[in-house]
Design a protein around this motif. Structure first.
Motif, mmCIF file in Angstrom:
data_model
loop_
_atom_site.group_PDB
_atom_site.id
_atom_site.type_symbol
_atom_site.label_atom_id
_atom_site.label_comp_id
_atom_site.label_asym_id
_atom_site.label_seq_id
_atom_site.Cartn_x
_atom_site.Cartn_y
_atom_site.Cartn_z
ATOM 1 N N LEU A 181 7.099 1.663 9.302
ATOM 2 C CA LEU A 181 8.422 2.001 9.825
ATOM 3 C C LEU A 181 8.697 1.381 11.194
ATOM 4 C CD1 LEU A 181 8.566 5.771 8.784
ATOM 5 C CD2 LEU A 181 9.802 3.859 7.730
ATOM 6 N N ASN A 182 7.647 1.044 11.941
ATOM 7 C CA ASN A 182 7.802 0.484 13.290
ATOM 8 C C ASN A 182 6.949 -0.779 13.443
ATOM 9 O OD1 ASN A 182 9.360 2.819 14.600
ATOM 10 N ND2 ASN A 182 7.561 3.848 13.779
ATOM 11 N N PRO A 183 7.205 -1.812 12.641
ATOM 12 C CA PRO A 183 6.308 -2.983 12.654
ATOM 13 C C PRO A 183 6.312 -3.745 13.960
ATOM 14 C CG PRO A 183 8.269 -3.424 11.356
ATOM 15 C CD PRO A 183 8.304 -1.960 11.667
ATOM 16 N N MET A 220 0.831 -1.207 0.000
ATOM 17 C CA MET A 220 0.000 0.000 0.000
ATOM 18 C C MET A 220 0.864 1.255 0.000
ATOM 19 S SD MET A 220 -3.076 -1.103 2.632
ATOM 20 C CE MET A 220 -4.024 0.403 2.391
ATOM 21 N N VAL A 221 1.966 1.229 0.745
ATOM 22 C CA VAL A 221 2.864 2.385 0.759
ATOM 23 C C VAL A 221 3.549 2.547 -0.591
ATOM 24 C CG1 VAL A 221 4.977 3.321 1.761
ATOM 25 C CG2 VAL A 221 3.234 2.341 3.250
ATOM 26 N N VAL A 222 4.006 1.440 -1.167
ATOM 27 C CA VAL A 222 4.663 1.507 -2.476
ATOM 28 C C VAL A 222 3.718 2.063 -3.535
ATOM 29 C CG1 VAL A 222 5.652 0.091 -4.333
ATOM 30 C CG2 VAL A 222 6.328 -0.326 -1.963
ATOM 31 N N ALA A 223 2.413 1.879 -3.368
ATOM 32 C CA ALA A 223 1.436 2.355 -4.349
ATOM 33 C C ALA A 223 1.078 3.826 -4.171
ATOM 34 C CB ALA A 223 0.164 1.508 -4.258
ATOM 35 N N ILE A 224 1.442 4.441 -3.051
ATOM 36 C CA ILE A 224 1.034 5.824 -2.772
ATOM 37 C C ILE A 224 1.433 6.795 -3.886
ATOM 38 C CG2 ILE A 224 1.415 7.814 -1.247
ATOM 39 C CD1 ILE A 224 1.435 5.914 1.107
ATOM 40 N N PRO A 225 2.643 6.718 -4.458
ATOM 41 C CA PRO A 225 2.998 7.675 -5.516
ATOM 42 C C PRO A 225 2.081 7.642 -6.733
ATOM 43 C CG PRO A 225 4.962 6.589 -4.668
ATOM 44 C CD PRO A 225 3.789 5.866 -4.079
ATOM 45 N N ARG A 226 1.276 6.592 -6.888
ATOM 46 C CA ARG A 226 0.389 6.474 -8.053
ATOM 47 C C ARG A 226 -1.078 6.714 -7.695
ATOM 48 N NH1 ARG A 226 4.056 2.343 -8.079
ATOM 49 N NH2 ARG A 226 5.505 2.287 -9.825
ATOM 50 N N LEU A 227 -1.318 7.263 -6.507
ATOM 51 C CA LEU A 227 -2.706 7.419 -6.051
ATOM 52 C C LEU A 227 -3.252 8.823 -6.301
ATOM 53 C CD1 LEU A 227 -2.616 5.494 -2.647
ATOM 54 C CD2 LEU A 227 -3.390 4.677 -4.876
ATOM 55 N N GLU A 286 11.463 3.936 2.373
ATOM 56 C CA GLU A 286 11.870 5.217 1.782
ATOM 57 C C GLU A 286 10.650 6.106 1.526
ATOM 58 O OE1 GLU A 286 14.608 5.291 -1.487
ATOM 59 O OE2 GLU A 286 15.468 3.355 -0.923
ATOM 60 N N ILE A 287 9.608 5.521 0.966
ATOM 61 C CA ILE A 287 8.408 6.300 0.655
ATOM 62 C C ILE A 287 7.740 6.770 1.939
ATOM 63 C CG2 ILE A 287 6.092 6.189 -0.349
ATOM 64 C CD1 ILE A 287 7.229 4.222 -2.421
#
Length: 237
Positions: free
Chosen positions: A142-144, A117-124, A193-194
């Motif tokens: 970041l803090n799993p 879901m985080v990796v997809a954010i730049p395309r949302l 990173e994102i």
């Protein structure tokens, strides 16, 4: 599919309660040693009865109990949404804190889905994103280790890592990282990173992100955010 199920669904009467206040209220409901004879102060309850062919959608963070008066067979599933990440984060936080009281469920693929879901954010660009929901999503990635369910074994094949943050995070043991991660190292690194970049756009460090989650009403989504071209560098991934 067959039989019947009764669902008791609980809500806070004070919608502005912080998540610590909400957690304490629901803890009083779930503590079996309290021998409750009536509903704890500050809570309201609704009873929903499901018969054959009925379906119930339960939002994240919604406390409930289930009763079956007959031999019953039911099926269900779960999903994660960008619009309710603040509630999913709160649910996972409580699961780690009081999992022995709050739940008997474990969704092993949750962190894997959160990374994607985080990796997809730049395309949302077509989706509305909100401040608290984005902070919650990035914090979980970041803090799993802060969100590992109590019922999870250290030997389970889950891509958890020890994390920091949260007023009640002290005293939690570190979690071993399995050699057989369900998530690829490339996806994990890209998601991190994102997530860090999103927090920078929101002008938050890790401590500021924790404050947003701790100090705001637990069910508040926050203002709509525009990430603009800040994440354009990640669109090629």
């Amino acid at each position: 599919m067959s039989g019947m199920k009764m669902w008791a669904i609980y809500d806070l009467e004070d919608a502005s309660a912080s998540r610590d206040e909400a957690a304490d209220t629901f803890y009083s409901l779930c503590n079996i040693d309290s021998n409750l004879c009536q509903l704890p102060k500050g809570l309201a309850v609704e009873v929903v009865v499901l018969y054959v062919g009925d379906m119930l959608f339960m939002p994240p963070g919604k406390f409930h109990k289930v009763y079956m008066l007959l031999m019953t067979f039911a099926v269900g599933g779960h999903l994660l949404s960008y619009l309710t990440m603040h509630l999913s984060e709160w649910s996972c936080f409580l699961d780690q804190l009081h999992g022995s009281l709050f739940t008997n469920q474990e969704h092993q693929d949750t962190l894997l889905v959160l990374h994607r879901m985080v990796v997809a954010i730049p395309r949302l660009s077509h989706c509305k994103l909100y401040h608290h929901t984005m902070v919650a999503l990035c914090t979980m990635v970041l803090n799993p280790g802060q969100y590992m369910p109590q019922c999870t074994s250290e030997d389970d094949d889950l891509p958890h890592r020890p994390g920091k943050g949260g007023k009640k995070a002290k005293g939690r043991k570190a979690v071993k990282t399995s050699k057989n991660n369900l998530d690829s190292k490339c996806c994990i690194n890209q998601a991190n990173e994102i997530a860090n970049c999103v927090l920078q756009v929101l002008k938050l460090d890790s401590a500021g992100a924790v404050s947003v989650l701790d100090d705001q009403p637990y069910n508040e989504v926050g203002d709509e955010v525009e990430l603009g071209g800040a994440l354009a560098q990640f669109q090629a991934y």
